[in-house]
Design a protein around this motif. Structure first.
Motif, short mmCIF file in Angstrom:
data_model
loop_
_atom_site.label_atom_id
_atom_site.label_comp_id
_atom_site.label_asym_id
_atom_site.label_seq_id
_atom_site.Cartn_x
_atom_site.Cartn_y
_atom_site.Cartn_z
N ARG A 223 5.18 -5.93 28.90
CA ARG A 223 3.93 -5.53 29.53
C ARG A 223 4.12 -5.64 31.04
O ARG A 223 4.74 -6.60 31.50
CB ARG A 223 2.83 -6.49 29.06
CG ARG A 223 1.49 -6.16 29.60
CD ARG A 223 0.43 -7.09 29.07
NE ARG A 223 -0.88 -6.49 29.30
CZ ARG A 223 -2.01 -7.02 28.91
NH1 ARG A 223 -2.00 -8.15 28.24
NH2 ARG A 223 -3.15 -6.43 29.15
N LEU B 201 3.99 2.96 32.94
CA LEU B 201 2.77 2.33 32.42
C LEU B 201 3.09 1.00 31.75
O LEU B 201 2.20 0.34 31.21
CB LEU B 201 2.09 3.24 31.39
CG LEU B 201 1.63 4.62 31.87
CD1 LEU B 201 1.08 5.41 30.70
CD2 LEU B 201 0.57 4.46 32.94
N PHE C 48 -7.61 -0.69 33.70
CA PHE C 48 -6.53 0.29 33.55
C PHE C 48 -6.69 1.40 34.59
O PHE C 48 -5.73 1.79 35.26
CB PHE C 48 -6.52 0.89 32.14
CG PHE C 48 -5.49 1.97 31.97
CD1 PHE C 48 -4.15 1.65 31.78
CD2 PHE C 48 -5.85 3.32 32.04
CE1 PHE C 48 -3.20 2.65 31.65
CE2 PHE C 48 -4.90 4.32 31.91
CZ PHE C 48 -3.58 3.99 31.72
N LEU D 279 -5.62 7.14 25.44
CA LEU D 279 -5.60 5.70 25.16
C LEU D 279 -6.91 5.29 24.50
O LEU D 279 -7.97 5.78 24.88
CB LEU D 279 -5.54 4.93 26.46
CG LEU D 279 -4.23 4.89 27.21
CD1 LEU D 279 -4.48 5.11 28.67
CD2 LEU D 279 -3.60 3.54 27.03
N TYR E 252 -0.07 -0.54 22.34
CA TYR E 252 0.22 -0.57 23.78
C TYR E 252 -0.56 -1.69 24.46
O TYR E 252 -1.67 -2.00 24.05
CB TYR E 252 -0.19 0.79 24.37
CG TYR E 252 -0.16 0.85 25.88
CD1 TYR E 252 1.04 0.79 26.57
CD2 TYR E 252 -1.34 1.02 26.61
CE1 TYR E 252 1.07 0.86 27.96
CE2 TYR E 252 -1.32 1.10 28.00
CZ TYR E 252 -0.11 1.02 28.66
OH TYR E 252 -0.09 1.11 30.03
N SER F 186 -1.83 -2.51 28.23
CA SER F 186 -1.92 -1.95 29.59
C SER F 186 -1.49 -3.01 30.61
O SER F 186 -1.50 -4.21 30.30
CB SER F 186 -3.33 -1.45 29.86
OG SER F 186 -4.24 -2.51 29.73
#
Ligand SMILES: Nc1ncnc2c1ncn2[C@@H]1O[C@H](COP(=O)(O)OP(=O)(O)OP(=O)(O)O)[C@@H](O)[C@H]1O
Ligand SMILES: [Mg+2]
Length: 443
Positions: free
Chosen positions: A172, A191, A218, A366, A412, A414
Motif C-alpha cells: 500500500r 496508485l 482518495f 473503485l 485494493y 488506496s
C-alpha cells in the motif's frame, strides 16, 4: 529416477506441469526412488573399491582410492541437492494430486499451474461430466486452503477454470508531505497496491463508496497527482463539503451551486472542443493531446448522487440535464483531447449516468468500503468477483482497470494518509505556487 530428472528439465524449459492420477506421477515416490538410486550407487562404488583393494596391484589400489573415495563422499551432497530440488519442484504437484482424492473429484481430473511475476495460476481442465464441472467451478475455498494464498480471480472458460492467487502481497502506498514539488511528465500514476493508472489507456475515473469509506481522501491524493502533472483541475462539489473549500485556492475552478456547476462543466466542454478544433487544424495521424503539448484537464465531480437528486423543479431539471449532457460528452469524447472526469458518489445508481453504457466508458472504477452486491454491480457490472473481500481496512475496496485484462475487480488499498501529519491543503498550495512561479523541476 530418469523420469524425474526428465520432468525437472522439461519444467526448466517452461513446459507446464500436468497433474492427475492418470498422468505420470512418479514424483510422489521421489524419496524412495532417490533412496534406491543412492543405495545402488554406493554398492557399485564399494564393489569398485573392493575389486581394486583385493587386486594386489598397487596401481589398481591407487586408482580405485583416488576415484572411489571422492565419489563416495560427493554422492551424499549430490543426492541431498536432488532431494531438495525434487521436493521444491513437485511439492504443489503432490498437494494437487491428493486434492483430487480429498475432494472426491474424478480420477481423470487434470490440473496444471504456472507461476507468473506475482501470481500463481492453477488451471483445472473440464471434462464432459456435468456434476464434475459444477464441482470444478467451485473449488475456490478448497484451493485457497491448499495453497494458503489469497484468491485474486476465478476465470471460468469452456474448457477449463483458472484460479489466480496472489504470491506477494502488494504494498500500500503511504503519502508523505513533500519538501519540494515533484513535477513529472509521466502520465502514469502509481496508485499503490500494484496498480498503475494511465488516463490515456483508461480514461475517466469512478469512485463509489458509502460515507466514511475514504472517497475524499482518495480524491485528495489523486488531485495532488494531477497537480504533479500540471493538469488543469476543475472541481464540482454540490454538497459544498471537503472539496468545496478548495475555492479559496482554486478560485472559480471550484463550483458548488448548480449554476456554477453548469458553468464549470460547460467551460470544460468548450476547452475540449477548442482542443479538437486545434488538433484537426494541425492534424497529425494517430496523435493525442500529449503530442500537441496540451496538459490534461480533470473535472472532479464529488457527490454526484446528491447532485442528480436535485432535479426536482423545472428549472433545476434543465440545469441537471445540461450538466449531465456535458459530462456525457466529456466521457465519450474527452480522451484524445486529454479532458477527463473523475466522478465520486456514495451510491451509484442506474439513472445517475443515464444507464450502464456510460459507466462502462469509465476506465478506472473503485468501490471503497463495504457495499451491497447491488452496489458493486452498479459500479463493476459483470466484473464483480464471486467472493467479496473484507474491506474493514480504512480506504480499502475493490478496483477495476478496464485495460488490465482481468475479468474481475480486485481487492485494493488506496494510498494511506496519516491524517495527523499530512496536510492536503499545504501540499496543494506548494504545487500551486510552484506552478505559478514555474519553479517546478521537470524530471
Ligand atoms: N486512505 C486513507 N488513509 C488514512 N485514513 C483514511 C483513508 N481513507 C479513509 N480514511 C479515514 O476515514 C475517514 C473518512 O474518509 P473520507 O472522508 O475520505 O470518506 P468519504 O468516503 O469521503 O465519506 P463521505 O461520503 O461522507 O464524504 C477519514 O477522515 C480518515 O480518518
Ligand atoms: Mg467525502
Amino acid at each position: 529416477m530418469f523420469q524425474l530428472l526428465h520432468a525437472t528439465r522439461r519444467r526448466q524449459r517452461g513446459d507446464l506441469p500436468i497433474i492427475g492420477w492418470t498422468e505420470p506421477h512418479e514424483y510422489l515416490y521421489y524419496r524412495k526412488t532417490l533412496r534406491q538410486s543412492q543405495s545402488i550407487l554406493i554398492l557399485l562404488v564399494l564393489i569398485w573399491l573392493a575389486a581394486g583393494l583385493f587386486s594386489n596391484n598397487w596401481l589398481a589400489i591407487l586408482v580405485v582410492i583416488i576415484t572411489g573415495v571422492p565419489l563416495l563422499i560427493k554422492q551424499f551432497q549430490f543426492f541431498k541437492a536432488l532431494r531438495h530440488t525434487f521436493r521444491f519442484d513437485f511439492e504443489l504437484d503432490a498437494k494437487l494430486l491428493y486434492f483430487i482424492l480429498d475432494n472426491n473429484l474424478n480420477d481423470d481430473t487434470v490440473f496444471s499451474y504456472i507461476k507468473e511475476k506475482n501470481e500463481l495460476i492453477i488451471r483445472v481442465l473440464k471434462n464432459n461430466d456435468l456434476s464434475e464441472i459444477a464441482k470444478i467451478e467451485n473449488l475456490d475455498k478448497g484451493l485457497v486452503a491448499l495453497v494458503g494464498l489469497p484468491l485474486i480471480q476465478k476465470d471460468i472458460r469452456q474448457q477449463y477454470v483458472d484460479f489466480s492467487f496472489m504470491l506477494n502481497t502488494p504494498k500500500r502506498l503511504t503519502i508523505n508531505s513533500t519538501t519540494q514539488p515533484e513535477f513529472t511528465n509521466d502520465m502514469k500514476i502509481d496508485l499503490g497496491y500494484g496498480f498503475n493508472y494511465d488516463p490515456i489507456t483508461d480514461p475517466h475515473i469512478l469512485v463509489a463508496g458509502s460515507s466514511g469509506s475514504g472517497k475524499s481522501i482518495f480524491i485528495s491524493t489523486i488531485i495532488l497527482e494531477f497537480m504533479k502533472r500540471r493538469s488543469d483541475i476543475y472541481i464540482c462539489d454540490p454538497k459544498n463539503s471537503d472539496l468545496g473549500m478548495l475555492s479559496h485556492y482554486l478560485g472559480d475552478h471550484v463550483a458548488v451551486t448548480s449554476p456554477q456547476i453548469a458553468k464549470v462543466t460547460r467551460l470544460v466542454v468548450e476547452e475540449m472542443e477548442q482542443r479538437y478544433e486545434y488538433m484537426s487544424e494541425n492534424f497529425k495521424y494517430g496523435s493525442n493531446f500529449v503530442d500537441h503539448k496540451f496538459k490534461s484537464v480533470w473535472l472532479v465531480f464529488d457527490e454526484m448522487g446528491a447532485f442528480s437528486a436535485t432535479g426536482t423543479d423545472k428549472q433545476s431539471k434543465e440545469v441537471l440535464q445540461q450538466v449531465m449532457a456535458n459530462i456525457k460528452q466529456i466521457i465519450l469524447k474527452g480522451r484524445q483531447a486529454g479532458v477527463f472526469v473523475l466522478i465520486a458518489a456514495q451510491q451509484m445508481n442506474a439513472n445517475m449516468l443515464g444507464g450502464t453504457e456510460l459507466r462502462d466508458n469509465l476506465g478506472l472504477r473503485l468501490a471503497l468500503g463495504s457495499n451491497s452486491s447491488e452496489g458493486y454491480r452498479m459500479v463493476f457490472g459483470s466484473h464483480v468477483p464471486e467472493t467479496l473481500p473484507n474491506t474493514s481496512q480504512k480506504g480499502s475496496g475493490l478496483i477495476y482497470l478496464e485495460s488490465s485484462g482481468k475479468e474481475q475487480a480486485q481487492y485494493y488499498e488506496s494510498p494511506y494518509v496519516d491524517m495527523k501529519t499530512f496536510n492536503f491543503i499545504d501540499e496543494l498550495i506548494k504545487y500551486q505556487i510552484a506552478q505559478k512561479d514555474d519553479l517546478g523541476v521537470l524530471k
